[in-house]
Motif scaffolding. Structure first.
Motif, PDB file in Angstrom:
ATOM      1  N   VAL A   5       4.278   6.675  19.487  1.00 49.89           N
ATOM      2  CA  VAL A   5       3.561   6.044  18.382  1.00 49.89           C
ATOM      3  C   VAL A   5       3.092   7.136  17.423  1.00 49.89           C
ATOM      4  O   VAL A   5       2.400   8.068  17.825  1.00 49.89           O
ATOM      5  N   ILE A   6       3.497   7.018  16.163  1.00 47.66           N
ATOM      6  CA  ILE A   6       3.075   7.957  15.130  1.00 47.66           C
ATOM      7  C   ILE A   6       1.956   7.286  14.339  1.00 47.66           C
ATOM      8  O   ILE A   6       2.154   6.230  13.754  1.00 47.66           O
ATOM      9  N   LYS A   7       0.795   7.886  14.358  1.00 48.07           N
ATOM     10  CA  LYS A   7      -0.381   7.314  13.694  1.00 48.07           C
ATOM     11  C   LYS A   7      -0.450   7.818  12.254  1.00 48.07           C
ATOM     12  O   LYS A   7      -1.108   8.817  11.963  1.00 48.07           O
ATOM     13  N   LEU A   8       0.212   7.108  11.346  1.00 49.88           N
ATOM     14  CA  LEU A   8       0.229   7.502   9.943  1.00 49.88           C
ATOM     15  C   LEU A   8      -1.144   7.363   9.284  1.00 49.88           C
ATOM     16  O   LEU A   8      -1.402   7.961   8.247  1.00 49.88           O
ATOM     17  N   GLY A   9      -2.017   6.575   9.899  1.00 45.13           N
ATOM     18  CA  GLY A   9      -3.367   6.421   9.371  1.00 45.13           C
ATOM     19  C   GLY A   9      -4.175   7.697   9.407  1.00 45.13           C
ATOM     20  O   GLY A   9      -5.126   7.864   8.636  1.00 45.13           O
ATOM     21  N   LEU A  10      -3.818   8.633  10.295  1.00 41.28           N
ATOM     22  CA  LEU A  10      -4.533   9.912  10.358  1.00 41.28           C
ATOM     23  C   LEU A  10      -4.388  10.689   9.055  1.00 41.28           C
ATOM     24  O   LEU A  10      -5.255  11.484   8.699  1.00 41.28           O
ATOM     25  N   ILE A  11      -3.294  10.450   8.353  1.00 43.02           N
ATOM     26  CA  ILE A  11      -3.067  11.079   7.044  1.00 43.02           C
ATOM     27  C   ILE A  11      -3.393  10.097   5.928  1.00 43.02           C
ATOM     28  O   ILE A  11      -4.060  10.428   4.962  1.00 43.02           O
ATOM     29  N   GLY A  12      -2.919   8.862   6.087  1.00 41.25           N
ATOM     30  CA  GLY A  12      -3.029   7.875   5.021  1.00 41.25           C
ATOM     31  C   GLY A  12      -4.439   7.449   4.681  1.00 41.25           C
ATOM     32  O   GLY A  12      -4.790   7.331   3.502  1.00 41.25           O
ATOM     33  N   LYS A  13      -5.277   7.239   5.677  1.00 40.52           N
ATOM     34  CA  LYS A  13      -6.634   6.750   5.408  1.00 40.52           C
ATOM     35  C   LYS A  13      -7.474   7.770   4.635  1.00 40.52           C
ATOM     36  O   LYS A  13      -8.070   7.423   3.607  1.00 40.52           O
ATOM     37  N   PRO A  14      -7.530   9.039   5.068  1.00 41.76           N
ATOM     38  CA  PRO A  14      -8.295  10.013   4.273  1.00 41.76           C
ATOM     39  C   PRO A  14      -7.695  10.239   2.882  1.00 41.76           C
ATOM     40  O   PRO A  14      -8.428  10.365   1.900  1.00 41.76           O
ATOM     41  N   SER A  69      -6.059   8.081   1.131  1.00 41.32           N
ATOM     42  CA  SER A  69      -6.411   6.902   0.334  1.00 41.32           C
ATOM     43  C   SER A  69      -7.831   7.020  -0.205  1.00 41.32           C
ATOM     44  O   SER A  69      -8.091   6.738  -1.375  1.00 41.32           O
ATOM     45  N   ALA A  70      -8.756   7.452   0.633  1.00 39.62           N
ATOM     46  CA  ALA A  70     -10.151   7.598   0.205  1.00 39.62           C
ATOM     47  C   ALA A  70     -10.275   8.604  -0.933  1.00 39.62           C
ATOM     48  O   ALA A  70     -10.987   8.370  -1.914  1.00 39.62           O
TER      49      ALA A  70
END
Length: 103
Positions: free
Chosen positions: A32-41, A43-44
């Protein structure tokens, strides 16, 4: 071209989504690659920039905020159910900012 086809075929009953970078969990095989680790910050940070900066040629796509996959899904389902409309109703196009409102 795809947006024109959607408009030609469905008129006001169809819409296009233009999310840019979509983040969420990506499953590749048994990993599982957690793209949110990059995408969420990211995005902010990019949401702090003025929207007018996204009209600059060549760099505008890089400055658009990433969106969570859940927001894309909520927008698509909300449109089908008649609960959400794009801000650009003439072209029936959901922008990144329209999609982020449905996060």
């Amino acid at each position: 071209m795809a947006e024109k086809t959607v408009k030609d075929l469905f008129g006001q009953n169809g819409a296009s989504l233009r999310p840019g970078f979509i983040y969420g969990d990506r499953v590749v095989g048994d990993k599982v690659i957690k793209l949110g680790l990059i995408g969420k910050p990211l995005s902010a940070v990019t949401q702090l920039l003025p929207k007018s900066i996204t009209t600059l040629p060549f760099i505008s796509a890089a400055l658009l905020p990433p969106v969570p996959v859940e927001a894309v899904a909520n927008t698509a389902v909300g449109f089908v159910l008649g609960e959400v409309q794009p801000s650009n109703t003439e072209e029936m196009r959901f922008s990144v900012y329209d999609i982020l409102k449905n996060a």
